[in-house]
Write a protein that holds these residues in place. Sequence first.
Motif, PDB file in Angstrom:
ATOM      1  N   GLN A 135       0.853  -1.194   0.000  1.00 39.82           N
ATOM      2  CA  GLN A 135       0.000   0.000   0.000  1.00 39.82           C
ATOM      3  C   GLN A 135       0.886   1.240   0.000  1.00 39.82           C
ATOM      4  O   GLN A 135       2.025   1.202   0.469  1.00 39.82           O
ATOM      5  CB  GLN A 135      -0.894   0.019   1.241  1.00 39.82           C
ATOM      6  CG  GLN A 135      -0.115  -0.215   2.531  1.00 39.82           C
ATOM      7  CD  GLN A 135      -0.994  -0.335   3.746  1.00 39.82           C
ATOM      8  OE1 GLN A 135      -2.183  -0.056   3.679  1.00 39.82           O
ATOM      9  NE2 GLN A 135      -0.425  -0.728   4.862  1.00 39.82           N
ATOM     10  N   SER A 138       0.328   3.766   1.753  1.00 42.54           N
ATOM     11  CA  SER A 138       0.276   4.414   3.073  1.00 42.54           C
ATOM     12  C   SER A 138       1.660   4.491   3.713  1.00 42.54           C
ATOM     13  O   SER A 138       1.890   5.299   4.622  1.00 42.54           O
ATOM     14  CB  SER A 138      -0.693   3.665   3.996  1.00 42.54           C
ATOM     15  OG  SER A 138      -1.989   3.672   3.449  1.00 42.54           O
ATOM     16  N   ARG A 143       0.460  -7.019  -4.534  1.00 41.10           N
ATOM     17  CA  ARG A 143      -0.245  -8.000  -3.703  1.00 41.10           C
ATOM     18  C   ARG A 143      -0.397  -9.286  -4.502  1.00 41.10           C
ATOM     19  O   ARG A 143      -0.779  -9.231  -5.668  1.00 41.10           O
ATOM     20  CB  ARG A 143      -1.641  -7.480  -3.329  1.00 41.10           C
ATOM     21  CG  ARG A 143      -1.580  -6.275  -2.411  1.00 41.10           C
ATOM     22  CD  ARG A 143      -2.962  -5.729  -2.119  1.00 41.10           C
ATOM     23  NE  ARG A 143      -2.848  -4.406  -1.502  1.00 41.10           N
ATOM     24  CZ  ARG A 143      -3.866  -3.638  -1.175  1.00 41.10           C
ATOM     25  NH1 ARG A 143      -5.098  -4.062  -1.395  1.00 41.10           N
ATOM     26  NH2 ARG A 143      -3.672  -2.457  -0.620  1.00 41.10           N
ATOM     27  N   GLN A 157      -1.745   3.122  -6.569  1.00 42.97           N
ATOM     28  CA  GLN A 157      -2.635   3.832  -5.653  1.00 42.97           C
ATOM     29  C   GLN A 157      -2.293   5.306  -5.634  1.00 42.97           C
ATOM     30  O   GLN A 157      -1.144   5.691  -5.877  1.00 42.97           O
ATOM     31  CB  GLN A 157      -2.479   3.284  -4.226  1.00 42.97           C
ATOM     32  CG  GLN A 157      -3.114   1.916  -4.021  1.00 42.97           C
ATOM     33  CD  GLN A 157      -3.079   1.496  -2.552  1.00 42.97           C
ATOM     34  OE1 GLN A 157      -2.144   1.809  -1.819  1.00 42.97           O
ATOM     35  NE2 GLN A 157      -4.105   0.779  -2.123  1.00 42.97           N
ATOM     36  N   GLU A 211      -2.337   8.071  -2.817  1.00 40.89           N
ATOM     37  CA  GLU A 211      -2.459   8.230  -1.367  1.00 40.89           C
ATOM     38  C   GLU A 211      -2.486   9.723  -1.081  1.00 40.89           C
ATOM     39  O   GLU A 211      -1.692  10.481  -1.641  1.00 40.89           O
ATOM     40  CB  GLU A 211      -1.216   7.609  -0.703  1.00 40.89           C
ATOM     41  CG  GLU A 211      -1.272   7.573   0.788  1.00 40.89           C
ATOM     42  CD  GLU A 211      -1.980   6.309   1.294  1.00 40.89           C
ATOM     43  OE1 GLU A 211      -2.194   5.391   0.480  1.00 40.89           O
ATOM     44  OE2 GLU A 211      -2.330   6.263   2.472  1.00 40.89           O
ATOM     45  N   PHE A 262      -9.649   0.377   9.079  1.00 43.43           N
ATOM     46  CA  PHE A 262      -8.228   0.262   8.738  1.00 43.43           C
ATOM     47  C   PHE A 262      -7.462   0.508  10.030  1.00 43.43           C
ATOM     48  O   PHE A 262      -7.857   1.370  10.816  1.00 43.43           O
ATOM     49  CB  PHE A 262      -7.801   1.294   7.683  1.00 43.43           C
ATOM     50  CG  PHE A 262      -8.487   1.114   6.365  1.00 43.43           C
ATOM     51  CD1 PHE A 262      -8.072   0.137   5.470  1.00 43.43           C
ATOM     52  CD2 PHE A 262      -9.562   1.938   6.003  1.00 43.43           C
ATOM     53  CE1 PHE A 262      -8.717  -0.037   4.255  1.00 43.43           C
ATOM     54  CE2 PHE A 262     -10.208   1.762   4.791  1.00 43.43           C
ATOM     55  CZ  PHE A 262      -9.785   0.781   3.913  1.00 43.43           C
ATOM     56  N   PHE A 296      -4.852   2.056  10.559  1.00 37.58           N
ATOM     57  CA  PHE A 296      -4.162   3.355  10.642  1.00 37.58           C
ATOM     58  C   PHE A 296      -5.091   4.551  10.564  1.00 37.58           C
ATOM     59  O   PHE A 296      -4.641   5.696  10.538  1.00 37.58           O
ATOM     60  CB  PHE A 296      -3.084   3.454   9.552  1.00 37.58           C
ATOM     61  CG  PHE A 296      -3.459   2.739   8.276  1.00 37.58           C
ATOM     62  CD1 PHE A 296      -3.170   1.391   8.115  1.00 37.58           C
ATOM     63  CD2 PHE A 296      -4.100   3.425   7.257  1.00 37.58           C
ATOM     64  CE1 PHE A 296      -3.528   0.723   6.954  1.00 37.58           C
ATOM     65  CE2 PHE A 296      -4.456   2.755   6.093  1.00 37.58           C
ATOM     66  CZ  PHE A 296      -4.168   1.403   5.935  1.00 37.58           C
ATOM     67  N   THR A 297      -6.416   4.310  10.507  1.00 42.40           N
ATOM     68  CA  THR A 297      -7.356   5.430  10.549  1.00 42.40           C
ATOM     69  C   THR A 297      -8.479   5.124  11.525  1.00 42.40           C
ATOM     70  O   THR A 297      -8.877   3.979  11.712  1.00 42.40           O
ATOM     71  CB  THR A 297      -7.976   5.723   9.159  1.00 42.40           C
ATOM     72  OG1 THR A 297      -8.370   4.489   8.557  1.00 42.40           O
ATOM     73  CG2 THR A 297      -7.000   6.450   8.260  1.00 42.40           C
ATOM     74  N   GLY A 357     -10.038   3.380   0.327  1.00 41.79           N
ATOM     75  CA  GLY A 357     -10.335   3.637   1.729  1.00 41.79           C
ATOM     76  C   GLY A 357      -9.836   5.005   2.164  1.00 41.79           C
ATOM     77  O   GLY A 357      -9.031   5.632   1.481  1.00 41.79           O
ATOM     78  N   ALA A 358     -10.351   5.436   3.331  1.00 43.06           N
ATOM     79  CA  ALA A 358      -9.933   6.727   3.863  1.00 43.06           C
ATOM     80  C   ALA A 358     -10.294   6.799   5.339  1.00 43.06           C
ATOM     81  O   ALA A 358     -10.921   5.871   5.876  1.00 43.06           O
ATOM     82  CB  ALA A 358     -10.614   7.864   3.100  1.00 43.06           C
ATOM     83  N   ALA A 388      -6.440  10.770   5.803  1.00 42.93           N
ATOM     84  CA  ALA A 388      -5.655  10.065   4.792  1.00 42.93           C
ATOM     85  C   ALA A 388      -6.626   9.315   3.899  1.00 42.93           C
ATOM     86  O   ALA A 388      -7.724   8.947   4.328  1.00 42.93           O
ATOM     87  CB  ALA A 388      -4.684   9.093   5.439  1.00 42.93           C
ATOM     88  N   PHE A 389      -6.241   9.168   2.644  1.00 38.89           N
ATOM     89  CA  PHE A 389      -7.053   8.311   1.760  1.00 38.89           C
ATOM     90  C   PHE A 389      -6.136   7.570   0.807  1.00 38.89           C
ATOM     91  O   PHE A 389      -5.002   7.998   0.559  1.00 38.89           O
ATOM     92  CB  PHE A 389      -8.102   9.134   0.987  1.00 38.89           C
ATOM     93  CG  PHE A 389      -7.521  10.169   0.042  1.00 38.89           C
ATOM     94  CD1 PHE A 389      -7.115   9.826  -1.247  1.00 38.89           C
ATOM     95  CD2 PHE A 389      -7.401  11.497   0.453  1.00 38.89           C
ATOM     96  CE1 PHE A 389      -6.604  10.788  -2.109  1.00 38.89           C
ATOM     97  CE2 PHE A 389      -6.876  12.467  -0.405  1.00 38.89           C
ATOM     98  CZ  PHE A 389      -6.483  12.109  -1.690  1.00 38.89           C
ATOM     99  N   GLY A 390      -6.625   6.433   0.330  1.00 43.66           N
ATOM    100  CA  GLY A 390      -5.867   5.655  -0.652  1.00 43.66           C
ATOM    101  C   GLY A 390      -6.840   5.091  -1.677  1.00 43.66           C
ATOM    102  O   GLY A 390      -7.748   4.334  -1.337  1.00 43.66           O
TER     103      GLY A 390
HETATM  104  N1  PHE Z   1      -3.995   1.698   2.453  1.00 48.50           N
HETATM  105  C1  PHE Z   1      -5.369   1.325   2.307  1.00 48.50           C
HETATM  106  C2  PHE Z   1      -5.467   0.193   1.276  1.00 48.50           C
HETATM  107  O1  PHE Z   1      -4.502  -0.116   0.659  1.00 48.50           O
HETATM  108  C3  PHE Z   1      -6.213   2.484   1.830  1.00 48.50           C
HETATM  109  C4  PHE Z   1      -6.257   3.580   2.824  1.00 48.50           C
HETATM  110  C5  PHE Z   1      -5.366   4.636   2.753  1.00 48.50           C
HETATM  111  C6  PHE Z   1      -7.211   3.612   3.857  1.00 48.50           C
HETATM  112  C7  PHE Z   1      -5.395   5.674   3.642  1.00 48.50           C
HETATM  113  C8  PHE Z   1      -7.263   4.618   4.753  1.00 48.50           C
HETATM  114  C9  PHE Z   1      -6.357   5.653   4.653  1.00 48.50           C
HETATM  115  O2  PHE Z   1      -6.492  -0.381   1.092  1.00 48.50           O
END
Ligand code: PHE
Length: 327
Positions: free
Chosen positions: A170, A172, A196, A210, A212, A250, A252-253, A272-273, A295-297
């Motif tokens: 990811q 992130s 992956r 991605q 991010e 997630f 981390f969020t 995700g975010a 944060a978002f990805g």
């Molecule tokens: N890293 C997560 C993923 O790969 C996406 C994500 C990024 C979610 C940042 C929340 C915040 O699915």
Amino acid sequence: SAVERFNEAVDKFDGDVLEAARVEFLGAKSGKLKSAQKGLGKVGKDDKPAAGKRFNEVKQRIEELFESAVAKLSQSSGGGPASEAFDVSLPGALLPVGHVHPITQTIEELKDIMGRLGFAAVEGPEIEDDWHNFEALNIPMEHPARDPLDNFYLHAGAKAAGGDMLLRSQTSTVQIRVMEETQPPIRIVSLGRVYRPDEIDATHYAMFHQIEGLMIDTDVTMADLKSVLHLFAKTYLGQDVEIRFRPSFFPFTEPSVEVDMRWNDTWLEFGGAGMVDPNVLRAVGYDPEVVTGFAFGLGVERLCMRRHGVNDIRHLYNNNVRFLSQF
Ligand code: PHE
């Protein structure tokens, strides 16, 4: 004289001028040589051998001049006849050239859109260590996200001082790298490859991209996250796009959401975010009482495919020129 006329043709690089000179001197019906030859008949008997000899010399000389003029003109035109002499003003033959891959085009455009919203583009390494891919992102040792079946770990010899090395799963990871090196406020995006070991099908590939996003400041809220993503989606897909958050998880969020976008009457999940987890802020030495952030990805292939109506991710990586040349 013949010399002047042939030289003129060569200088002008003009096949037509050369042809006119040929007709003038060597023309079979009314060329100057022809009339000289006719004149030979009137020469007195005694002078005839000398006149004939002279005539042949002149004829040979003119023919030589003509041949060499032809050679000079055709040399520079690739060997074609003098009348097809090379025209330097004609457009050249175009060589087939490639162009930028659709994913690269998408990345450039997404960077540009986020740039206008004040997010600077940064990059991080594709080979990561355990700390940046998991630990600092609040993914503890026994967490299933670390499963060897879900990650491309590098062989034991590649172990760094900090533990296992892997192809990042990811983007992130880049949040951590940026926060470790910078003090808030932060507004960045990072676009790049992630890996992956998924079963490959129309919507999955073992490598994809991605985007991010990370924003850290005092008083950043979910409302900021939603408006940034909405602006982003509207700019990339069109004014009529809708955006929806679904509760999710997630490590981390907190809170975490799945980001869906509705375009042409279908809802699609793009990634995700959420609000950056206090544990993550602490891991990079920030005080969660002072700063917050979102944060978002999102999946770059999904965005690109949605926008261009591509229905199979494999098209993007088969290197079929007939497919790629449409972009
Ligand atoms: N890293 C997560 C993923 O790969 C996406 C994500 C990024 C979610 C940042 C929340 C915040 O699915």
